[in-house]
Design a protein around this motif. Sequence first.
Motif, PDB file in Angstrom:
ATOM      1  N   LEU A  60       0.883  -1.164   0.000  1.00  0.00           N
ATOM      2  CA  LEU A  60       0.000   0.000   0.000  1.00  0.00           C
ATOM      3  C   LEU A  60       0.928   1.223   0.000  1.00  0.00           C
ATOM      4  CD1 LEU A  60      -2.461  -1.355   2.689  1.00  0.00           C
ATOM      5  CD2 LEU A  60      -2.905  -1.136   0.242  1.00  0.00           C
ATOM      6  N   ASN A  61       1.324   1.638  -1.192  1.00  0.00           N
ATOM      7  CA  ASN A  61       2.377   2.646  -1.364  1.00  0.00           C
ATOM      8  C   ASN A  61       2.104   3.960  -0.644  1.00  0.00           C
ATOM      9  OD1 ASN A  61       4.014   1.016  -3.048  1.00  0.00           O
ATOM     10  ND2 ASN A  61       2.667   1.467  -4.767  1.00  0.00           N
ATOM     11  N   ASP A  62       0.856   4.382  -0.605  1.00  0.00           N
ATOM     12  CA  ASP A  62       0.541   5.669  -0.001  1.00  0.00           C
ATOM     13  C   ASP A  62       0.675   5.650   1.523  1.00  0.00           C
ATOM     14  OD1 ASP A  62      -1.713   3.920  -0.119  1.00  0.00           O
ATOM     15  OD2 ASP A  62      -3.046   5.593   0.340  1.00  0.00           O
ATOM     16  N   LEU A  63       0.871   4.479   2.110  1.00  0.00           N
ATOM     17  CA  LEU A  63       1.011   4.383   3.563  1.00  0.00           C
ATOM     18  C   LEU A  63       2.459   4.169   4.015  1.00  0.00           C
ATOM     19  CD1 LEU A  63      -2.146   2.270   4.435  1.00  0.00           C
ATOM     20  CD2 LEU A  63      -1.838   4.743   4.542  1.00  0.00           C
ATOM     21  N   ARG A  64       3.381   4.123   3.081  1.00  0.00           N
ATOM     22  CA  ARG A  64       4.798   3.931   3.426  1.00  0.00           C
ATOM     23  C   ARG A  64       5.264   5.075   4.311  1.00  0.00           C
ATOM     24  NH1 ARG A  64      10.146   1.996   0.541  1.00  0.00           N
ATOM     25  NH2 ARG A  64       8.769   0.392  -0.258  1.00  0.00           N
ATOM     26  N   LEU A  65       6.072   4.728   5.302  1.00  0.00           N
ATOM     27  CA  LEU A  65       6.620   5.715   6.236  1.00  0.00           C
ATOM     28  C   LEU A  65       8.131   5.587   6.253  1.00  0.00           C
ATOM     29  CD1 LEU A  65       6.379   7.782   8.597  1.00  0.00           C
ATOM     30  CD2 LEU A  65       6.140   5.813  10.120  1.00  0.00           C
ATOM     31  N   ASN A  66       8.808   6.700   6.090  1.00  0.00           N
ATOM     32  CA  ASN A  66      10.268   6.769   6.204  1.00  0.00           C
ATOM     33  C   ASN A  66      10.584   7.724   7.344  1.00  0.00           C
ATOM     34  OD1 ASN A  66      11.070   5.200   3.808  1.00  0.00           O
ATOM     35  ND2 ASN A  66       9.960   6.805   2.752  1.00  0.00           N
ATOM     36  N   GLY A  67      11.079   7.182   8.437  1.00  0.00           N
ATOM     37  CA  GLY A  67      11.410   8.026   9.577  1.00  0.00           C
ATOM     38  C   GLY A  67      10.433   7.868  10.716  1.00  0.00           C
ATOM     39  N   PHE A  68      10.533   8.762  11.671  1.00  0.00           N
ATOM     40  CA  PHE A  68       9.731   8.721  12.885  1.00  0.00           C
ATOM     41  C   PHE A  68       8.349   9.320  12.653  1.00  0.00           C
ATOM     42  CE2 PHE A  68       8.267  10.977  16.727  1.00  0.00           C
ATOM     43  CZ  PHE A  68       8.064   9.881  17.549  1.00  0.00           C
ATOM     44  N   GLU A  69       7.369   8.780  13.369  1.00  0.00           N
ATOM     45  CA  GLU A  69       6.023   9.356  13.372  1.00  0.00           C
ATOM     46  C   GLU A  69       5.428   9.124  14.761  1.00  0.00           C
ATOM     47  OE1 GLU A  69       2.901   9.653  10.000  1.00  0.00           O
ATOM     48  OE2 GLU A  69       2.713   7.638  10.869  1.00  0.00           O
ATOM     49  N   GLU A  70       4.797  10.162  15.300  1.00  0.00           N
ATOM     50  CA  GLU A  70       4.170  10.036  16.618  1.00  0.00           C
ATOM     51  C   GLU A  70       3.005   9.066  16.560  1.00  0.00           C
ATOM     52  OE1 GLU A  70       3.311  13.824  18.339  1.00  0.00           O
ATOM     53  OE2 GLU A  70       5.373  14.510  18.100  1.00  0.00           O
ATOM     54  N   SER A  71       2.655   8.517  17.716  1.00  0.00           N
ATOM     55  CA  SER A  71       1.685   7.431  17.775  1.00  0.00           C
ATOM     56  C   SER A  71       0.307   7.805  17.221  1.00  0.00           C
ATOM     57  CB  SER A  71       1.564   6.899  19.200  1.00  0.00           C
ATOM     58  OG  SER A  71       1.150   7.909  20.086  1.00  0.00           O
ATOM     59  N   ASP A  72      -0.185   9.006  17.472  1.00  0.00           N
ATOM     60  CA  ASP A  72      -1.511   9.382  16.966  1.00  0.00           C
ATOM     61  C   ASP A  72      -1.552   9.375  15.437  1.00  0.00           C
ATOM     62  OD1 ASP A  72      -2.558   9.604  19.508  1.00  0.00           O
ATOM     63  OD2 ASP A  72      -2.282  11.777  19.622  1.00  0.00           O
ATOM     64  N   LYS A  73      -0.522   9.902  14.817  1.00  0.00           N
ATOM     65  CA  LYS A  73      -0.440   9.901  13.349  1.00  0.00           C
ATOM     66  C   LYS A  73      -0.273   8.479  12.813  1.00  0.00           C
ATOM     67  CE  LYS A  73      -0.594  14.237  12.047  1.00  0.00           C
ATOM     68  NZ  LYS A  73      -1.610  14.738  11.158  1.00  0.00           N
ATOM     69  N   PHE A  74       0.528   7.687  13.512  1.00  0.00           N
ATOM     70  CA  PHE A  74       0.733   6.310  13.065  1.00  0.00           C
ATOM     71  C   PHE A  74      -0.557   5.503  13.192  1.00  0.00           C
ATOM     72  CE2 PHE A  74       2.294   1.946  13.196  1.00  0.00           C
ATOM     73  CZ  PHE A  74       3.094   1.951  12.061  1.00  0.00           C
ATOM     74  N   LEU A  75      -1.329   5.773  14.242  1.00  0.00           N
ATOM     75  CA  LEU A  75      -2.617   5.107  14.416  1.00  0.00           C
ATOM     76  C   LEU A  75      -3.556   5.445  13.259  1.00  0.00           C
ATOM     77  CD1 LEU A  75      -4.301   3.265  16.240  1.00  0.00           C
ATOM     78  CD2 LEU A  75      -5.081   5.318  17.437  1.00  0.00           C
ATOM     79  N   GLU A  76      -3.549   6.687  12.812  1.00  0.00           N
ATOM     80  CA  GLU A  76      -4.344   7.081  11.646  1.00  0.00           C
ATOM     81  C   GLU A  76      -3.908   6.277  10.422  1.00  0.00           C
ATOM     82  OE1 GLU A  76      -4.157  11.310  10.942  1.00  0.00           O
ATOM     83  OE2 GLU A  76      -4.693  11.757  13.017  1.00  0.00           O
ATOM     84  N   ARG A  77      -2.613   6.106  10.260  1.00  0.00           N
ATOM     85  CA  ARG A  77      -2.067   5.338   9.134  1.00  0.00           C
ATOM     86  C   ARG A  77      -2.548   3.886   9.219  1.00  0.00           C
ATOM     87  NH1 ARG A  77       2.476   6.728   6.123  1.00  0.00           N
ATOM     88  NH2 ARG A  77       2.883   8.403   7.594  1.00  0.00           N
ATOM     89  N   MET A  78      -2.501   3.308  10.409  1.00  0.00           N
ATOM     90  CA  MET A  78      -2.960   1.929  10.601  1.00  0.00           C
ATOM     91  C   MET A  78      -4.454   1.798  10.291  1.00  0.00           C
ATOM     92  SD  MET A  78      -0.951   0.922  14.103  1.00  0.00           S
ATOM     93  CE  MET A  78      -1.084  -0.864  14.053  1.00  0.00           C
ATOM     94  N   ASN A  79      -5.219   2.771  10.727  1.00  0.00           N
ATOM     95  CA  ASN A  79      -6.674   2.725  10.503  1.00  0.00           C
ATOM     96  C   ASN A  79      -7.041   2.780   9.031  1.00  0.00           C
ATOM     97  OD1 ASN A  79      -7.330   2.460  13.234  1.00  0.00           O
ATOM     98  ND2 ASN A  79      -7.413   4.655  13.545  1.00  0.00           N
ATOM     99  N   LYS A  80      -6.203   3.398   8.214  1.00  0.00           N
ATOM    100  CA  LYS A  80      -6.461   3.450   6.779  1.00  0.00           C
ATOM    101  C   LYS A  80      -6.375   2.065   6.138  1.00  0.00           C
ATOM    102  CE  LYS A  80      -4.975   8.210   6.125  1.00  0.00           C
ATOM    103  NZ  LYS A  80      -3.978   9.095   5.515  1.00  0.00           N
ATOM    104  N   VAL A  81      -5.608   1.185   6.736  1.00  0.00           N
ATOM    105  CA  VAL A  81      -5.471  -0.181   6.213  1.00  0.00           C
ATOM    106  C   VAL A  81      -6.755  -0.962   6.447  1.00  0.00           C
ATOM    107  CG1 VAL A  81      -4.210  -2.339   6.410  1.00  0.00           C
ATOM    108  CG2 VAL A  81      -2.983  -0.169   6.581  1.00  0.00           C
ATOM    109  N   LEU A  82      -7.355  -0.734   7.593  1.00  0.00           N
ATOM    110  CA  LEU A  82      -8.539  -1.504   7.976  1.00  0.00           C
ATOM    111  C   LEU A  82      -9.759  -0.861   7.418  1.00  0.00           C
ATOM    112  CD1 LEU A  82      -7.568  -1.986  11.699  1.00  0.00           C
ATOM    113  CD2 LEU A  82      -7.180  -3.556   9.830  1.00  0.00           C
TER     114      LEU A  82
END
Length: 82
Positions: A60-82
């Motif tokens: 899922l190319n649009d969800l790739r992360l390079n580097g650090f991300e705070e937990s709230d933003k990362f949770l948003e990224r995870m929720n996009k998968v589901l």
Amino acid sequence: KELDKFTFSDKKIITQSANFLMIKIDLTTFSSERTKLLREKFAIKGVPTIIFLKNNGQELNDLRLNGFEESDKFLERMNKVL
């Protein structure tokens, strides 16, 4: 290390991660053939790199992360998968 300390240790991330198969690979050993193959296969230019794959192995190319991300933003990224 920041992701482990600040993001992946967050209780919301831990709870949501039950919906994922999470695999952590050490890509800092540049001389390893396995590391080279993984870096090439997934076009990883640096670490940390987080990629999300569908069940069929497609990224899922649009969800790739390079580097650090705070937990709230990362949770948003995870929720996009589901």
